[in-house]
Write a protein that holds these residues in place. Structure first.
Motif, mmCIF file in Angstrom:
data_model
loop_
_atom_site.group_PDB
_atom_site.id
_atom_site.type_symbol
_atom_site.label_atom_id
_atom_site.label_comp_id
_atom_site.label_asym_id
_atom_site.label_seq_id
_atom_site.Cartn_x
_atom_site.Cartn_y
_atom_site.Cartn_z
ATOM 1 N N GLU A 1 0.818 -1.262 0.006
ATOM 2 C CA GLU A 1 -0.001 -0.024 -0.036
ATOM 3 C C GLU A 1 0.837 1.255 -0.047
ATOM 4 O O GLU A 1 1.920 1.415 0.774
ATOM 5 C CB GLU A 1 -0.831 -0.015 1.147
ATOM 6 N N LEU A 2 0.518 2.293 -0.614
ATOM 7 C CA LEU A 2 1.212 3.367 -0.655
ATOM 8 C C LEU A 2 0.641 4.523 -0.055
ATOM 9 O O LEU A 2 1.167 5.532 0.328
ATOM 10 C CB LEU A 2 1.740 3.881 -2.332
ATOM 11 N N ILE A 3 -0.657 4.220 -0.022
ATOM 12 C CA ILE A 3 -1.536 5.542 0.946
ATOM 13 C C ILE A 3 -1.889 5.190 2.199
ATOM 14 O O ILE A 3 -2.628 4.078 2.351
ATOM 15 C CB ILE A 3 -2.772 5.794 -0.182
ATOM 16 N N GLY A 4 -1.381 5.654 3.176
ATOM 17 C CA GLY A 4 -1.435 5.466 4.634
ATOM 18 C C GLY A 4 -2.774 5.867 5.159
ATOM 19 O O GLY A 4 -3.539 6.582 4.158
ATOM 20 N N LYS A 5 -3.100 5.254 6.207
ATOM 21 C CA LYS A 5 -4.652 5.707 6.779
ATOM 22 C C LYS A 5 -4.710 7.183 7.022
ATOM 23 O O LYS A 5 -5.923 7.800 6.498
ATOM 24 C CB LYS A 5 -4.819 4.959 8.175
ATOM 25 N N THR A 6 -3.806 7.971 7.427
ATOM 26 C CA THR A 6 -3.981 9.501 7.359
ATOM 27 C C THR A 6 -4.241 10.171 6.102
ATOM 28 O O THR A 6 -5.144 10.898 5.887
ATOM 29 C CB THR A 6 -2.552 9.930 8.021
ATOM 30 N N LEU A 7 -3.247 9.720 5.336
ATOM 31 C CA LEU A 7 -3.452 10.508 3.961
ATOM 32 C C LEU A 7 -4.697 9.952 3.251
ATOM 33 O O LEU A 7 -5.554 10.726 2.548
ATOM 34 C CB LEU A 7 -2.207 9.999 2.835
ATOM 35 N N GLN A 8 -5.363 8.700 3.590
ATOM 36 C CA GLN A 8 -6.402 8.329 2.902
ATOM 37 C C GLN A 8 -7.776 9.218 3.427
ATOM 38 O O GLN A 8 -8.384 9.558 2.621
ATOM 39 C CB GLN A 8 -6.682 6.743 3.089
ATOM 40 N N ARG A 9 -7.381 9.215 4.847
ATOM 41 C CA ARG A 9 -8.662 9.866 5.449
ATOM 42 C C ARG A 9 -8.758 11.630 5.114
ATOM 43 O O ARG A 9 -9.719 11.842 4.713
ATOM 44 C CB ARG A 9 -8.456 9.835 7.058
ATOM 45 N N LYS A 10 -7.659 11.951 4.825
ATOM 46 C CA LYS A 10 -7.543 13.359 4.431
ATOM 47 C C LYS A 10 -7.914 13.624 2.918
ATOM 48 O O LYS A 10 -8.488 14.571 2.618
ATOM 49 C CB LYS A 10 -5.969 14.178 4.649
ATOM 50 N N LEU A 11 -7.561 12.687 2.180
ATOM 51 C CA LEU A 11 -7.901 12.918 0.800
ATOM 52 C C LEU A 11 -9.629 12.846 0.799
ATOM 53 O O LEU A 11 -10.124 13.564 0.028
ATOM 54 C CB LEU A 11 -7.439 11.599 0.176
ATOM 55 N N ALA A 12 -10.212 11.645 1.549
ATOM 56 C CA ALA A 12 -11.400 11.513 1.517
ATOM 57 C C ALA A 12 -12.132 13.015 1.766
ATOM 58 O O ALA A 12 -13.165 13.351 1.337
ATOM 59 C CB ALA A 12 -11.881 10.490 2.374
ATOM 60 N N GLU A 13 -11.566 13.558 3.076
ATOM 61 C CA GLU A 13 -12.160 14.764 3.367
ATOM 62 C C GLU A 13 -12.176 15.879 2.525
ATOM 63 O O GLU A 13 -13.139 16.831 2.223
ATOM 64 C CB GLU A 13 -11.611 15.340 4.835
ATOM 65 N N THR A 14 -11.047 15.855 1.852
ATOM 66 C CA THR A 14 -10.683 17.421 0.798
ATOM 67 C C THR A 14 -11.693 16.880 -0.360
ATOM 68 O O THR A 14 -12.471 18.023 -0.796
ATOM 69 C CB THR A 14 -9.490 16.966 0.232
ATOM 70 N N LEU A 15 -11.971 15.610 -0.869
ATOM 71 C CA LEU A 15 -12.858 15.289 -2.006
ATOM 72 C C LEU A 15 -14.069 15.725 -1.667
ATOM 73 O O LEU A 15 -14.879 16.295 -2.231
ATOM 74 C CB LEU A 15 -12.667 13.902 -2.447
ATOM 75 N N ASP A 16 -14.688 15.440 -0.374
ATOM 76 C CA ASP A 16 -15.843 15.606 0.169
ATOM 77 C C ASP A 16 -16.398 16.979 0.148
ATOM 78 O O ASP A 16 -17.479 17.592 -0.209
ATOM 79 C CB ASP A 16 -16.118 15.319 1.656
ATOM 80 N N ARG A 17 -15.347 18.037 0.406
ATOM 81 C CA ARG A 17 -15.443 19.305 0.425
ATOM 82 C C ARG A 17 -15.294 19.769 -0.985
ATOM 83 O O ARG A 17 -15.522 21.238 -1.067
ATOM 84 C CB ARG A 17 -14.357 19.928 1.175
ATOM 85 N N GLY A 18 -15.196 19.151 -1.953
ATOM 86 C CA GLY A 18 -15.034 19.625 -3.322
ATOM 87 C C GLY A 18 -13.780 20.348 -3.580
ATOM 88 O O GLY A 18 -13.764 21.178 -4.612
ATOM 89 N N GLU A 19 -12.959 19.999 -2.980
ATOM 90 C CA GLU A 19 -11.241 20.711 -3.105
ATOM 91 C C GLU A 19 -10.434 19.541 -3.736
ATOM 92 O O GLU A 19 -10.833 18.635 -4.158
ATOM 93 C CB GLU A 19 -11.059 21.111 -1.833
ATOM 94 N N GLN A 20 -9.300 20.200 -4.140
ATOM 95 C CA GLN A 20 -8.294 19.239 -4.938
ATOM 96 C C GLN A 20 -7.130 19.002 -3.952
ATOM 97 O O GLN A 20 -6.793 19.749 -3.084
ATOM 98 C CB GLN A 20 -7.884 20.115 -5.952
ATOM 99 N N ALA A 21 -6.531 18.136 -4.572
ATOM 100 C CA ALA A 21 -5.056 17.386 -4.000
ATOM 101 C C ALA A 21 -4.200 17.265 -4.707
ATOM 102 O O ALA A 21 -4.477 17.085 -6.016
ATOM 103 C CB ALA A 21 -5.545 16.148 -3.340
ATOM 104 N N ILE A 22 -2.783 17.277 -4.409
ATOM 105 C CA ILE A 22 -1.653 17.055 -5.345
ATOM 106 C C ILE A 22 -1.008 15.918 -4.668
ATOM 107 O O ILE A 22 -0.701 15.941 -3.285
ATOM 108 C CB ILE A 22 -0.952 18.366 -5.502
ATOM 109 N N LEU A 23 -0.632 14.992 -5.252
ATOM 110 C CA LEU A 23 0.150 13.745 -4.464
ATOM 111 C C LEU A 23 1.562 13.946 -5.263
ATOM 112 O O LEU A 23 1.561 13.711 -6.578
ATOM 113 C CB LEU A 23 -0.393 12.273 -4.718
ATOM 114 N N LEU A 24 2.661 13.812 -4.309
ATOM 115 C CA LEU A 24 3.864 13.806 -5.022
ATOM 116 C C LEU A 24 4.563 12.364 -4.846
ATOM 117 O O LEU A 24 4.591 11.871 -3.969
ATOM 118 C CB LEU A 24 4.926 14.657 -4.368
ATOM 119 N N MET A 25 5.118 11.767 -5.871
ATOM 120 C CA MET A 25 5.833 10.612 -5.994
ATOM 121 C C MET A 25 7.249 10.993 -6.567
ATOM 122 O O MET A 25 7.325 11.912 -7.563
ATOM 123 C CB MET A 25 5.140 9.744 -7.171
ATOM 124 N N ASN A 26 8.088 10.142 -6.145
ATOM 125 C CA ASN A 26 9.615 10.406 -6.897
ATOM 126 C C ASN A 26 9.965 9.302 -7.878
ATOM 127 O O ASN A 26 10.859 9.307 -8.059
ATOM 128 C CB ASN A 26 10.464 10.756 -6.043
#
Ligand code: ADP
Ligand code: ZN
Ligand code: ZN
Length: 756
Positions: free
Chosen positions: A428-453
């Motif tokens: 898994e690459l997305i941990g619990k915290t990131l997953q929860r915050k992503l869900a909240e962000t999407l719920d609010r209709g806002e956007q997210a950026i994920l950085l991978m290297n």
């Protein structure tokens, strides 16, 4: 019969040179050939070419088979008649392309970076300049929609029509014919056939580059007090002379806006400005914004065709372009009336070229400004420790923008310790915290950026129990597992290998730790099926147009999650982005390089800066396996000064830059023995020259960080010194001799950035 006679070199030795042509009393010129030799050659100058001048580009027969090679006249009248020499074949310029000051800069680069003059000059003048310069361009219109295309079409014709149709759907029409041909792998013949069939219409029109437009958008706001103060200092410095300013401004503090207004002052004084940006920032809306708000801006990027490049070059040289924006090579822009150079994100490693000439564009910018007698402005949210050190020593003037614009808070950073956050045994690459915050962000209709290297659907192979990692036997680099071929592969030599069943070191279960973008794309699709994600990495972004398409989609809110490599860390300015996730902060730390901590700190702070650039605020989740690493800890607190303090102390005690300068020598050969011998000869020679000096220390020769690359073995010898000038001036005249003695390929890297 050809005779053999001794030849002058840049240094002290004579080498033998094969003469070919009788030249009773003819004029002889010295030519720096654009190839990796540290000496110049004499050629006969045929009278039909007119006057010989220093700086003219020529083609000369060179090397085995007398291949026609690019060269530059470096001496217009070499003494000595009656010699038998090869003759210059062709003259490429009516007048030298480089003015006196750029010529001086070339000489400095050649001496400082120990790079052959011909290679330096070739890097400074784009090959296309002077050739096909056309004042008009041919554009192509599509005449029929797909419904009306004949069924019988050749594959090339179809591809061309498809490209035109695709562009029309995006509102781009007509297309530049040259660009169309370059992208569509089609020939002029194909186009001619389409014209005959009445499917395409061609038209000649005067060349107008949108970037060189006169139109200027009005300023959308006034500068705040911090910005005004910084600008007023810059304004004073613009009156000259040479001076280096370092602008340390946190992310979204309005640095770009300050550059813009400073450049405007330069233009008002009838002078030109150069703004260097990292290559990946060129397509961002920041650069577009600059180009729209300044008149006649030349934007140089790798997607330009030869004709476009040479057109821009002339516009700059002749003073029509007021401003040049571009990546590192733009530091050579032939502005003859320069007033200011700005280097944005001065800490960026991509300013260092990793092929000959191995110059650092920031440092060349400083040298150029010194030669031109104008100020140079370096800007960064995380200045390199080299620049900070220079500021503290009083060599640079430090300017600060300590606050975000409009009093916006810096984003809040959360640490997510992967050991505790991912389900054991699952990849898994997305941990619990990131997953929860992503869900909240999407719920609010806002956007997210994920950085991978990392790119590709690929993973490292490692053992979580004992930390064993699968490496390539040829290259001593980590092997990467590719799903598509179900084999581990080395990205350097392309060697492949089967996955071991268990850890060869401890016999326990191994883990595939994937950092590939496609892999996270799949995980996102699984965890957030309703969200729209877009990818931005070097696999998908091969032209500036593709960049723009993704940017536009994200700006328009059609995309919820933007995931990408370093590309997403810089220059993006989207108000609806309230969450940034760093999928793994550790990949930069894992590199065996004394700058690993600095790079990690910079990357986390930079990408965090993409969040909360408007009133909604922003949050950042930083995932890591090493939560206590100082670089990560300082980044979490936005504590640049604390990081710099701690890291500078480490560097001072370890005797590393910025407290010493590095010069790295590499000897390379198919035979490991020859490569080592070369290193030993080199070391002996250099220790002989500098052995007695306390100030100069040589380490090596030893196996290079990456020992074997594409079948070549590499040994390195590192020189640490306080003042590299002595070393450089002693070596400048000896490189040719030295490379002969070493009898392996010799690479010199002054102020290296990449230490692998
Ligand atoms: P930086 O280069 O430091 O990241 P920018 O110059 O890109 O910062 O500014 C960040 C954002 O704030 C941009 O959208 C810019 O248009 C806006 N901005 C800059 N200066 C001001 C200002 N004085 N007032 C309002 N907005 C500003
Ligand atoms: Zn390999
Ligand atoms: Zn193990």
């Amino acid at each position: 019969m050809a005779s053999v006679r001794p030849r002058r070199t840049i240094g002290s030795v004579s080498v033998l040179f094969q003469d070919k042509v009788d030249s009773p009393g003819g004029k002889v010129v010295g030519v720096a050939v654009a190839t990796n030799v540290w000496q110049t050659y004499d050629y006969l100058w045929p009278p039909r070419l007119g006057a010989a001048k220093v700086g003219l580009r020529v083609r000369v027969p060179f090397g085995r088979g007398d291949r026609k090679s690019l060269g530059f006249v470096v001496e217009s009248d070499r003494r000595g008649g009656g010699r038998q020499l090869k003759a210059v074949d062709e003259l490429l310029d009516a007048e030298p392309q480089l003015d006196e000051r750029l010529w001086e800069l070339a000489g400095w680069i050649s001496r400082y970076y120990l790079a052959p003059m011909g290679m330096v000059l070739a890097a400074m003048v784009p090959a296309a300049v002077g050739r096909h310069v056309r004042r008009s361009q041919t554009v192509a219109y599509l005449l029929e929609g797909p419904a009306d295309w004949p069924r019988r079409l050749g594959p090339r014709q179809r591809r061309l029509l498809d490209s035109l149709h695709e562009a029309r759907k995006q509102g781009i029409e007509p297309l530049d014919l040259e660009e169309l041909l370059a992208h569509g792998e089609a020939s002029r013949d194909t186009v001619r056939r389409l014209v005959q069939r009445n499917l395409v219409r061609l038209e000649d029109r005067p060349r107008t580059l949108e970037q060189l437009s006169e139109a200027v958008e009005a300023d959308p706001f006034e500068l705040n007090d911090d910005q005004k103060q910084v600008l007023s200092v810059i304004r004073q410095r613009l009156a000259g002379p040479f001076q280096v300013m370092l602008l340390h401004g946190v992310t979204a503090s309005g640095k770009t806006e300050v550059y813009l207004r400073a450049i405007r002052e330069v233009i008002a004084a009838d002078r030109q400005a150069i703004l260097l940006v990292p290559e990946i920032a060129l397509a961002t809306q920041t650069v577009q914004r600059l180009a729209r708000r300044l008149p006649r801006v030349a934007v140089l990027h790798s997607g330009l065709t030869g004709a476009q490049r040479s057109f821009q070059y002339e516009q700059i040289r002749d003073g029509h372009a007021t401003t040049v924006i571009g990546p590192r090579s733009a530091v050579f822009a032939p502005a003859r009336n320069l007033g200011l150079i700005v280097v944005d994100e001065e800490q960026e490693g991509s300013y260092k070229q990793d092929t000959v000439p191995r110059y650092h564009a920031r440092d060349v910018a400083i040298k150029r400004a010194a030669i031109e007698g104008v100020p140079v402005l370096l800007g960064s949210a995380t200045p390199s420790l080299e620049s900070l050190h220079n500021a503290r020593q009083g060599r640079y003037e430090l300017l600060r923008l300590p606050r975000r614009i409009r009093g916006l808070p810096l984003p809040k950073l959360h640490l997510s310790e992967l050991r505790k956050e991912v389900t054991p045994g699952r990849v898994e690459l997305i941990g619990k915290t990131l997953q929860r915050k992503l869900a909240e962000t999407l719920d609010r209709g806002e956007q997210a950026i994920l950085l991978m290297n990392r790119r590709g659907y690929a993973s490292y192979v490692f053992c979580p129990s004992c930390n064993w990692q699968m490496g390539c036997e040829n290259c001593s680099r980590p092997m990467v597992f590719h799903q598509a071929i179900r084999l581990a592969m080395c990205h350097y030599c392309q060697a492949t290998a089967e996955l071991p069943e268990v850890c060869p070191a401890c016999g326990r279960k191994i883990l595939l730790f994937g950092l590939g973008i496609q892999r996270i794309e799949a995980e996102l699709a699984r965890k957030f099926p309703q969200a729209a994600a877009a990818r931005m990495d070097s696999d998908t972004m091969t032209s500036p147009k593709q960049f723009r398409r993704v940017f536009d989609g994200f700006a328009a809110g059609e995309v919820d999650i933007l995931l990408g490599t370093q590309m997403v860390a810089k220059g993006l300015d989207f108000p609806k982005v309230t969450l940034v996730g760093v999928v793994s902060a550790d990949t930069a730390l894992a590199i065996p390089d004394f700058r690993a901590g600095e790079r990690t700190f910079q990357l986390v702070v930079q990408v965090a800066g993409r969040a909360g650039r408007a009133e909604r605020g922003g949050e950042v989740v930083v995932q890591t396996w090493h939560p206590s690493d100082p670089a990560i800890q300082f980044a979490l607190r936005h504590d640049y000064d604390g990081f710099a303090e701690a890291e500078l102390a480490l560097r001072a005690s370890a005797g590393m830059p910025p407290f010493v300068r590095l010069v790295r020598f590499i000897t390379r050969h198919r035979s490991a023995d020859r490569a080592r011998r070369g290193g030993e000869i080199l070391a002996e020679h250099l220790r002989g020259l500098f052995g007695g000096e306390a100030d100069v220390k040589f380490i090596g020769p030893m196996q290079a960080g990456i020992f074997k690359v594409r079948g070549q073995f590499r040994f390195e010898l590192n020189c640490h010194c306080r003042r590299p000038g002595r070393l450089q001036s002693a070596l400048a005249g000896r490189m040719h001799e030295l490379s002969k003695q070493v009898a392996a390929e010799l690479i010199v890297d002054v102020d290296p950035v990449n230490l692998l």
